[in-house]
Design a protein around this motif. Structure first.
Motif, PDB file in Angstrom:
ATOM      1  N   SER A  67       0.819  -1.196   0.000  1.00 44.47           N
ATOM      2  CA  SER A  67       0.000   0.000   0.000  1.00 44.47           C
ATOM      3  C   SER A  67       0.858   1.252   0.000  1.00 44.47           C
ATOM      4  O   SER A  67       0.514   2.252   0.560  1.00 44.47           O
ATOM      5  CB  SER A  67      -0.905  -0.021   1.217  1.00 44.47           C
ATOM      6  N   GLU A  68       1.990   1.161  -0.688  1.00 44.73           N
ATOM      7  CA  GLU A  68       2.899   2.303  -0.680  1.00 44.73           C
ATOM      8  C   GLU A  68       2.283   3.542  -1.317  1.00 44.73           C
ATOM      9  O   GLU A  68       2.617   4.644  -0.992  1.00 44.73           O
ATOM     10  CB  GLU A  68       4.197   2.006  -1.438  1.00 44.73           C
ATOM     11  N   ASN A  69       1.422   3.327  -2.264  1.00 37.93           N
ATOM     12  CA  ASN A  69       0.868   4.490  -2.942  1.00 37.93           C
ATOM     13  C   ASN A  69      -0.518   4.166  -3.481  1.00 37.93           C
ATOM     14  O   ASN A  69      -0.939   3.029  -3.506  1.00 37.93           O
ATOM     15  CB  ASN A  69       1.782   4.939  -4.083  1.00 37.93           C
ATOM     16  N   ASN A 251      14.807  -0.705 -10.719  1.00 39.85           N
ATOM     17  CA  ASN A 251      14.499   0.441  -9.878  1.00 39.85           C
ATOM     18  C   ASN A 251      14.825   1.734 -10.611  1.00 39.85           C
ATOM     19  O   ASN A 251      15.078   2.755  -9.992  1.00 39.85           O
ATOM     20  CB  ASN A 251      15.331   0.323  -8.588  1.00 39.85           C
ATOM     21  N   GLY A 252      14.828   1.661 -11.935  1.00 39.18           N
ATOM     22  CA  GLY A 252      15.256   2.841 -12.688  1.00 39.18           C
ATOM     23  C   GLY A 252      14.100   3.685 -13.175  1.00 39.18           C
ATOM     24  O   GLY A 252      12.932   3.342 -12.994  1.00 39.18           O
ATOM     25  N   GLU A 253      14.473   4.784 -13.817  1.00 38.99           N
ATOM     26  CA  GLU A 253      13.469   5.709 -14.336  1.00 38.99           C
ATOM     27  C   GLU A 253      13.209   5.423 -15.803  1.00 38.99           C
ATOM     28  O   GLU A 253      14.122   5.441 -16.617  1.00 38.99           O
ATOM     29  CB  GLU A 253      13.955   7.142 -14.171  1.00 38.99           C
ATOM     30  N   PRO A 292       1.441   3.767 -10.956  1.00 36.40           N
ATOM     31  CA  PRO A 292       1.665   4.984 -10.172  1.00 36.40           C
ATOM     32  C   PRO A 292       1.846   6.241 -11.020  1.00 36.40           C
ATOM     33  O   PRO A 292       1.653   7.354 -10.521  1.00 36.40           O
ATOM     34  CB  PRO A 292       2.948   4.665  -9.392  1.00 36.40           C
ATOM     35  N   ALA A 293       2.204   6.093 -12.287  1.00 43.70           N
ATOM     36  CA  ALA A 293       2.362   7.283 -13.145  1.00 43.70           C
ATOM     37  C   ALA A 293       1.058   8.072 -13.253  1.00 43.70           C
ATOM     38  O   ALA A 293       1.064   9.259 -13.581  1.00 43.70           O
ATOM     39  CB  ALA A 293       2.836   6.867 -14.536  1.00 43.70           C
ATOM     40  N   GLY A 308      10.643   1.070  -9.615  1.00 49.12           N
ATOM     41  CA  GLY A 308      10.829   0.438  -8.313  1.00 49.12           C
ATOM     42  C   GLY A 308       9.638   0.662  -7.415  1.00 49.12           C
ATOM     43  O   GLY A 308       8.584   1.153  -7.846  1.00 49.12           O
ATOM     44  N   SER A 309       9.830   0.319  -6.135  1.00 51.47           N
ATOM     45  CA  SER A 309       8.676   0.353  -5.233  1.00 51.47           C
ATOM     46  C   SER A 309       8.190   1.766  -4.948  1.00 51.47           C
ATOM     47  O   SER A 309       7.052   1.960  -4.550  1.00 51.47           O
ATOM     48  CB  SER A 309       9.025  -0.350  -3.927  1.00 51.47           C
ATOM     49  N   SER A 310       9.051   2.777  -5.159  1.00 55.90           N
ATOM     50  CA  SER A 310       8.596   4.137  -4.861  1.00 55.90           C
ATOM     51  C   SER A 310       7.490   4.545  -5.837  1.00 55.90           C
ATOM     52  O   SER A 310       6.559   5.254  -5.477  1.00 55.90           O
ATOM     53  CB  SER A 310       9.752   5.129  -4.965  1.00 55.90           C
ATOM     54  N   GLY A 311       7.608   4.091  -7.066  1.00 55.51           N
ATOM     55  CA  GLY A 311       6.592   4.418  -8.063  1.00 55.51           C
ATOM     56  C   GLY A 311       6.459   5.899  -8.337  1.00 55.51           C
ATOM     57  O   GLY A 311       5.465   6.346  -8.888  1.00 55.51           O
TER      58      GLY A 311
END
Ligand code: DMJ
Length: 637
Positions: A67-69, A251-253, A292-293, A308-311
């Motif tokens: 549920s990070e985001n 985990n990249g952009e 997440p975008a 990555g997980s940050s999204g």
């Protein structure tokens, strides 16, 4: 006995007055409610809940990664989000309840007696609540059935004979294209295996920064091309790499657009062509990472996303004032609809339908769609309109969304023909030499330039011709042919017979690049793509001839010892290679050439639309797919 006769109060019946009886009954019913409710707080209350609630409500969340985001929250069971359950027993059960209204009286009584009627009611409540998204989820069976999908195709995907024509010359040409693919692939495999693209001069691999740490772009982009060409050894190597080495935990952009059209598109096509379940699993896993975008105030996604997980996501540094780009956020629809189709999760379709909603709401200058939009305010940021770079595939996806929906997506149709009308009124021009071209529009001022990218529009207008207003159909087909002709002219007017990145119709120029930095050719497909569509639509042999000219030019100027390379100047015969074999050369340029020299039943347009990276996606025949009768007409190759 706690009741006793109160002095001075008249009694009746049991010795209690009416008002006393009422108070007693009130007390009793309160007590019963309290005791009953308390049962739910006992440790074993799950069993009780099961009597009253549907199974879906008691099952733990199994989908999604946490549920990070917000986006990942959406990946939980839709019920938790107040949406229709995308899958699971309740929707299936409800469907059966609804589809079988003739349940006997006895059966109903039995269910009432056993307490099951309560469960039915709960289920009915669920379906009523979810009626708004019913069409996208609860009408579906729990899992996607590959066999059923295949049974709904009108033609075998690879045609009767792998698409081989009866004409020997055409076959020879087709074989030549296949050899080019094998050569490009073998060199990629030898020098750049697992990297994104081959650098054919330095004989090494290129990773780049578009795919956020994902690898193997050339492999993913080649899967379907190898498969349709019957290069099975090569296809199997590619397949094995996807199975064992495609690591999605990067985990990249990444560019949302590029990952979508190449990776999501490539994996979807590989799945639909082969039925290999691991492609489906991978592509849905990747799709989740893109969600997440969309976490912006408008739901218009930003262009760059951390996989990555940050999204986290953000806009390209070069895009005006933190804006999102029309060709990027407008080129998700086909793949996202198929992600919902395969995952049975409506979230993907909802995301792209929201984009459409935003676009429909804002005012369009002269009916045109500018290239930059703020994902925060939902307003246009600049009034630059282009059918080439920054705008191109947005228009392509409108008509293809309509076609892919089996012509049921009327919104897409309306938007496409509306946009085309505005394009014709404002951008389509005729040069003094009689060439039709698409200019660019900058706040009302025309820039008489057409990019190589804009040359896809010949094919696009061609495939949309038949569904236009009856009186305009021939006109659209003519327009498509004229634009394709102009793009061919941009090739024939160069020394190499390959076209420049952009050509102009001012300063005395006609379909030629007048600026030094527009002279390069990076193995792009758009002109050949239009030849392929125009061939299929008209069977005018000139399109095959034009395709063959391109094959010869590619062989002569782009083929090097270890692969194919772009060139820096199409107007000079002194070769200057850019040392890059783009992955779209394998997925698009060579595939479109191969299709051009094949019969029309190889990936028939009656069954398939190509995404903007030329990955074939099937038309969704909803009525056939949802027909409860088992399919017995599985199409064989
Ligand atoms: C491809 O990646 C796609 O066709 C995209 O829509 C535009 N650019 C390249 C090919 O030129």
């Amino acid at each position: 006995m706690v009741f006793r006769k109160l002095p001075g109060v008249s009694a009746s019946g049991m010795g209690l007055r009416l008002s006393q009886k009422f108070v007693f009954l009130l007390f009793l019913s309160g007590l019963v409610t309290l005791c009953f409710g308390a049962l739910f707080f006992l440790p074993d209350s799950v069993r009780l809940k099961r009597i009253f609630l549907s199974k879906t409500e008691t099952q733990p969340v199994t989908v999604g990664s946490g549920s990070e985001n917000d986006a990942r929250e959406h990946m939980k069971r839709p019920k938790e989000q107040g949406m229709t359950p995308a899958k699971g027993e309740s929707s299936t059960k409800l469907k059966s309840l609804i589809r079988k209204p003739s349940v006997s009286h006895e059966a109903t009584e039995e269910r009432l007696a056993s307490g099951k009627a309560q469960e039915d009611l709960t289920l009915l409540r669920l379906i009523t609540e979810s009626a708004s998204v019913k069409a996208s989820s609860s009408d579906h069976p729990d899992t996607f059935s590959y066999n059923k999908f295949k049974g709904c195709l009108l033609k075998p995907p690879l045609g009767r004979d792998g698409g081989q024509t009866s004409d020997p010359t055409t076959n020879e040409r087709r074989e030549k294209v296949k050899e080019m693919m094998k050569f490009a692939w073998d060199n990629y495999k030898r020098y750049a295996w697992g990297k994104n693209e081959l650098r054919p001069l330095t004989k090494n691999g290129h990773i780049g920064n578009m795919f956020g740490g994902l690898r193997g772009a050339s492999i993913i982009d080649s899967l379907d091309t190898l498969y349709i060409m019957g290069l099975m050894e090569e296809y199997n190597d590619a397949k094995e790499w996807v199975q064992t080495s495609l690591d999605l935990n990067s985990n990249g952009e990444a560019s949302l657009f590029e990952v979508n059209i190449r990776y999501v598109g490539g994996l979807l096509s590989a799945y639909y062509l082969t039925g290999e379940e691991f492609y489906k699993k991978k592509v849905v896993e990747l799709g989740e990472k893109l969600l997440p975008a969309f976490n912006t105030p408008t739901g218009i996604p930003r262009g760059v996303i951390n996989l990555g997980s940050s999204g986290t996501s953000w806009s390209w540094g070069w895009a005006s004032a933190g804006s999102s780009i029309l060709a990027e956020f407008g080129t998700l629809h086909l793949e996202f609809v198929h992600l919902s189709e395969l995952s049975r999760n409506p979230i993907y379709t909802e995301k792209v339908m929201n984009i459409r909603k935003v676009l429909n709401k804002i005012e369009k200058p002269h009916g045109l769609y500018p290239n930059f939009l703020s994902p925060v305010s939902g307003n246009w940021v600049q009034h630059h309109v282009s059918i080439g770079g920054l705008g191109d595939s947005f228009y392509e996806y409108l008509i293809k969304s309509y076609l892919m929906s089996d012509k049921s997506d009327d919104d897409a149709k309306k938007m496409y023909y509306g946009a085309l009308e505005a394009i014709e009124a404002n951008l389509v021009q005729k040069s003094p030499g009689g060439l039709t071209y698409m200019a660019e529009w900058r706040g009302g001022i025309l820039d008489h330039k057409m990019g190589h990218l804009a040359c896809f529009s010949g094919g696009m207008i061609g495939i949309g011709a038949d569904d236009g207003e009856p009186e305009k159909r021939q006109h659209y087909l003519d327009l498509a042919a004229e634009i394709t002709h102009t793009c061919h002219e941009s090739y024939t007017r160069s020394a190499t017979k390959l076209g420049p990145e952009a050509f102009r119709f001012d300063s005395g120029g006609e379909a030629t690049a007048t600026r030094l930095n527009d002279r390069y050719y990076i193995l792009r497909p758009e002109v050949i793509e239009s030849y392929m569509y125009m061939w299929r639509l008209t069977h005018d042999p000139k399109y095959r001839e034009w395709g063959w000219e391109a094959v010869q030019a590619l062989e002569q100027h782009c083929r090097v010892e270890s692969g194919f390379s772009g060139i820096r100047d199409v107007y000079t015969l002194t070769a200057s290679h850019d040392n890059m074999q783009q992955s779209f050369f394998l997925s698009e340029t060579l595939k479109y050439l191969y299709l051009l020299f094949s019969d029309d039943d190889l990936l028939s347009l009656e069954d398939w639309v190509f995404n903007t990276e030329a990955h074939p996606l099937p038309i969704i025949r909803r009525s056939c797919l949802e027909d409860p009768a088992p399919q017995d007409k599985t199409v064989s190759e």
